[in-house]
Motif scaffolding. Structure first.
Motif, mmCIF file in Angstrom:
data_model
loop_
_atom_site.group_PDB
_atom_site.id
_atom_site.type_symbol
_atom_site.label_atom_id
_atom_site.label_comp_id
_atom_site.label_asym_id
_atom_site.label_seq_id
_atom_site.Cartn_x
_atom_site.Cartn_y
_atom_site.Cartn_z
ATOM 1 N N SER A 9 6.914 31.374 21.717
ATOM 2 C CA SER A 9 7.721 31.973 21.183
ATOM 3 C C SER A 9 7.385 31.856 20.168
ATOM 4 O O SER A 9 8.256 29.938 19.237
ATOM 5 C CB SER A 9 8.479 31.460 22.480
ATOM 6 O OG SER A 9 9.539 31.122 22.027
ATOM 7 N N PHE A 11 10.754 31.477 18.768
ATOM 8 C CA PHE A 11 11.877 31.016 18.217
ATOM 9 C C PHE A 11 11.665 29.087 18.160
ATOM 10 O O PHE A 11 11.948 28.224 17.551
ATOM 11 C CB PHE A 11 12.919 31.812 19.136
ATOM 12 C CG PHE A 11 13.651 32.106 19.046
ATOM 13 C CD1 PHE A 11 13.573 33.316 18.026
ATOM 14 C CD2 PHE A 11 12.269 33.554 20.132
ATOM 15 C CE1 PHE A 11 14.240 35.014 17.318
ATOM 16 C CE2 PHE A 11 12.858 35.038 20.381
ATOM 17 C CZ PHE A 11 13.485 35.409 19.329
ATOM 18 N N ALA A 35 9.729 30.554 30.091
ATOM 19 C CA ALA A 35 10.880 30.681 30.318
ATOM 20 C C ALA A 35 10.685 32.747 30.745
ATOM 21 O O ALA A 35 9.471 33.271 29.332
ATOM 22 C CB ALA A 35 12.006 31.348 29.448
ATOM 23 N N ASP A 36 10.131 32.849 31.769
ATOM 24 C CA ASP A 36 10.085 34.091 31.777
ATOM 25 C C ASP A 36 11.113 35.462 32.018
ATOM 26 O O ASP A 36 12.730 34.743 32.505
ATOM 27 C CB ASP A 36 9.175 34.103 33.293
ATOM 28 C CG ASP A 36 8.733 35.131 33.426
ATOM 29 O OD1 ASP A 36 7.585 35.339 33.547
ATOM 30 O OD2 ASP A 36 10.030 36.430 34.222
ATOM 31 N N PRO A 37 11.357 36.813 31.678
ATOM 32 C CA PRO A 37 12.617 37.520 31.902
ATOM 33 C C PRO A 37 13.061 37.794 33.038
ATOM 34 O O PRO A 37 13.805 37.974 33.471
ATOM 35 C CB PRO A 37 12.451 38.562 30.631
ATOM 36 C CG PRO A 37 10.477 38.590 30.881
ATOM 37 C CD PRO A 37 9.915 37.330 30.809
ATOM 38 N N LYS A 52 16.889 29.975 28.042
ATOM 39 C CA LYS A 52 15.923 31.011 27.648
ATOM 40 C C LYS A 52 15.555 30.061 26.357
ATOM 41 O O LYS A 52 16.048 28.407 26.352
ATOM 42 C CB LYS A 52 16.403 32.281 26.567
ATOM 43 C CG LYS A 52 16.924 33.144 26.970
ATOM 44 C CD LYS A 52 16.832 34.204 25.519
ATOM 45 C CE LYS A 52 17.011 36.104 26.762
ATOM 46 N NZ LYS A 52 17.495 36.297 25.572
ATOM 47 N N VAL A 53 14.204 29.707 26.337
ATOM 48 C CA VAL A 53 13.603 28.245 25.600
ATOM 49 C C VAL A 53 14.089 29.420 23.511
ATOM 50 O O VAL A 53 14.176 30.632 23.165
ATOM 51 C CB VAL A 53 12.182 28.107 25.114
ATOM 52 C CG1 VAL A 53 12.137 27.738 26.834
ATOM 53 C CG2 VAL A 53 11.659 29.620 25.180
ATOM 54 N N PRO A 54 14.323 27.997 22.987
ATOM 55 C CA PRO A 54 14.137 26.489 23.171
ATOM 56 C C PRO A 54 15.609 26.378 23.240
ATOM 57 O O PRO A 54 16.496 27.234 23.096
ATOM 58 C CB PRO A 54 13.812 26.095 21.587
ATOM 59 C CG PRO A 54 14.419 27.892 21.044
ATOM 60 C CD PRO A 54 14.153 28.245 21.348
ATOM 61 N N ASP A 66 21.036 28.017 20.320
ATOM 62 C CA ASP A 66 19.790 28.659 20.381
ATOM 63 C C ASP A 66 19.405 28.254 18.650
ATOM 64 O O ASP A 66 19.214 26.979 18.554
ATOM 65 C CB ASP A 66 20.053 30.170 20.734
ATOM 66 C CG ASP A 66 20.480 30.811 19.487
ATOM 67 O OD1 ASP A 66 20.402 30.158 18.084
ATOM 68 O OD2 ASP A 66 20.421 31.723 19.214
ATOM 69 N N SER A 67 17.960 28.857 18.476
ATOM 70 C CA SER A 67 17.291 28.389 17.395
ATOM 71 C C SER A 67 18.115 27.270 16.187
ATOM 72 O O SER A 67 17.595 27.403 15.730
ATOM 73 C CB SER A 67 15.869 29.038 17.581
ATOM 74 O OG SER A 67 16.146 30.189 17.137
ATOM 75 N N GLN A 102 14.744 36.296 12.403
ATOM 76 C CA GLN A 102 14.743 35.864 14.034
ATOM 77 C C GLN A 102 14.752 37.632 14.313
ATOM 78 O O GLN A 102 14.424 37.996 16.002
ATOM 79 C CB GLN A 102 15.943 35.679 14.029
ATOM 80 C CG GLN A 102 15.803 34.002 13.346
ATOM 81 C CD GLN A 102 16.651 32.973 14.990
ATOM 82 O OE1 GLN A 102 17.047 33.648 15.760
ATOM 83 N NE2 GLN A 102 16.161 32.061 14.595
ATOM 84 N N VAL A 109 9.591 40.143 20.501
ATOM 85 C CA VAL A 109 9.794 39.833 21.904
ATOM 86 C C VAL A 109 9.700 41.240 23.185
ATOM 87 O O VAL A 109 9.754 41.306 23.970
ATOM 88 C CB VAL A 109 10.672 38.218 22.063
ATOM 89 C CG1 VAL A 109 10.661 38.226 23.334
ATOM 90 C CG2 VAL A 109 9.814 37.057 21.590
ATOM 91 N N TYR A 113 7.630 42.052 25.763
ATOM 92 C CA TYR A 113 9.013 42.362 27.351
ATOM 93 C C TYR A 113 8.520 43.750 27.850
ATOM 94 O O TYR A 113 8.061 43.951 29.289
ATOM 95 C CB TYR A 113 9.984 42.232 27.212
ATOM 96 C CG TYR A 113 10.377 40.263 27.402
ATOM 97 C CD1 TYR A 113 8.777 39.146 27.450
ATOM 98 C CD2 TYR A 113 11.205 39.980 27.024
ATOM 99 C CE1 TYR A 113 9.151 38.317 27.526
ATOM 100 C CE2 TYR A 113 11.432 38.095 26.675
ATOM 101 C CZ TYR A 113 10.364 37.243 27.377
ATOM 102 O OH TYR A 113 10.681 36.201 27.281
HETATM 103 N N1 LIG Z 1 18.725 33.934 20.164
HETATM 104 C C1 LIG Z 1 17.649 33.134 20.780
HETATM 105 C C2 LIG Z 1 16.237 34.105 21.315
HETATM 106 C C3 LIG Z 1 15.242 33.046 22.352
HETATM 107 C C4 LIG Z 1 14.383 33.327 22.970
HETATM 108 O O1 LIG Z 1 14.390 35.160 23.708
HETATM 109 N N2 LIG Z 1 13.577 32.622 23.692
HETATM 110 C C5 LIG Z 1 12.678 33.817 24.769
HETATM 111 C C6 LIG Z 1 11.294 33.414 24.601
HETATM 112 S S1 LIG Z 1 10.480 33.939 22.814
HETATM 113 C C7 LIG Z 1 12.468 33.644 26.351
HETATM 114 O O2 LIG Z 1 13.552 32.321 26.232
HETATM 115 N N3 LIG Z 1 13.057 34.513 27.210
HETATM 116 C C8 LIG Z 1 12.835 34.458 28.343
HETATM 117 C C9 LIG Z 1 14.334 35.530 29.404
HETATM 118 O O3 LIG Z 1 14.045 36.709 28.507
HETATM 119 O O4 LIG Z 1 14.528 35.181 30.036
HETATM 120 C C10 LIG Z 1 17.374 31.898 20.463
HETATM 121 O O5 LIG Z 1 16.853 32.412 18.684
HETATM 122 O O6 LIG Z 1 16.593 31.070 20.610
#
Ligand SMILES: N[C@@H](CCC(=O)N[C@@H](CS)C(=O)NCC(=O)O)C(=O)O
Length: 204
Positions: A9, A11, A35-37, A52-54, A66-67, A102, A109, A113
């Motif tokens: 990821s 982020f 983290a899976d969508p 979501k991660v992180p 978030d990040s 970002q 990302v 997906y």
């Molecule tokens: N704006 C968030 C974006 C975080 C994000 O999109 N993380 C993705 C992994 S790259 C995630 O956790 N996706 C899982 C989901 O969409 O459920 C940040 O900056 O932390």
């Protein structure tokens, strides 16, 4: 401190690179959390309603997301005043560059997906095309207006370097280097930093 996430990821990697750059590399323990969508990760959901991660769990047991918040927190606890400068003009220029990095990561990302996770019959061509147009404009703007800012180590240059590395790893077809020599020179130099080397993505 525990940082939940997977280094693929962008982020998560932005946070890990920041931790190294502010001298907290040894204090931030990465906890492998996926983290899976399309599925709920209970560990993650218990820490964050966003799921979501992180997520960073501080030494006082507070989950932060978030990040961008995590990066600001790492600068705050380390006393670093250069990655996100205090001075008004500089600060908002850096934060805007960070938002640009970002946005490239978000587009990458989302594209991933849509094209690798979403069933083929359900994919939305116009939406994919819009993302491709958006990142092209972002790459061009980085080449045209941000070279000087990118030459400094800030949360902005970290975000851009990590986002571009993510594209190299996942979506090389986007060819962000093509006709963008300044951006390429920035990324080549930045990728040699120990913080980037220590967090380099390895092909599975
Ligand atoms: N704006 C968030 C974006 C975080 C994000 O999109 N993380 C993705 C992994 S790259 C995630 O956790 N996706 C899982 C989901 O969409 O459920 C940040 O900056 O932390």
């Amino acid at each position: 401190m525990k940082l939940h996430g997977d280094i693929i990821s962008p982020f998560v990697r932005m946070c890990l690179v920041t931790a190294q750059e502010v001298g907290l590399g040894g204090k931030v323990e990465q906890v492998q959390t996926r983290a899976d969508p399309t599925t709920v990760n209970q560990t993650l959901s218990a820490l964050s309603p966003v799921g979501k991660v992180p997520v960073l769990v501080t030494d006082h047991n507070h989950p932060l997301y978030d990040s961008r918040v995590i990066i600001e927190y790492l600068c705050h606890v380390s006393g670093n005043k250069t990655l996100i400068p205090d001075d008004g003009v500089k600060r908002f220029r850096v934060l805007t560059l960070q938002a640009l990095g970002q946005a490239i990561a978000e587009a990458g990302v989302a594209f991933r997906y849509e094209t690798a996770v979403r069933p083929q019959g359900l994919q939305w061509r116009e939406w994919i095309a819009r993302h491709e147009l958006r990142v092209k404009a972002e790459f061009d703007d980085l080449e045209k207006t941000w070279a000087k800012d990118l030459s400094e180590l800030t949360s902005g240059s970290i975000a851009v370097a990590v986002a571009l590395s993510y594209l190299d790893f996942r979506i090389p077809d986007w060819q962000w280097r093509k006709d963008r020599p300044l951006l390429q020179a920035f990324h080549d130099a930045f990728s040699r930093r120990p913080s980037m080397q220590a967090t380099a993505l390895k092909p599975a």
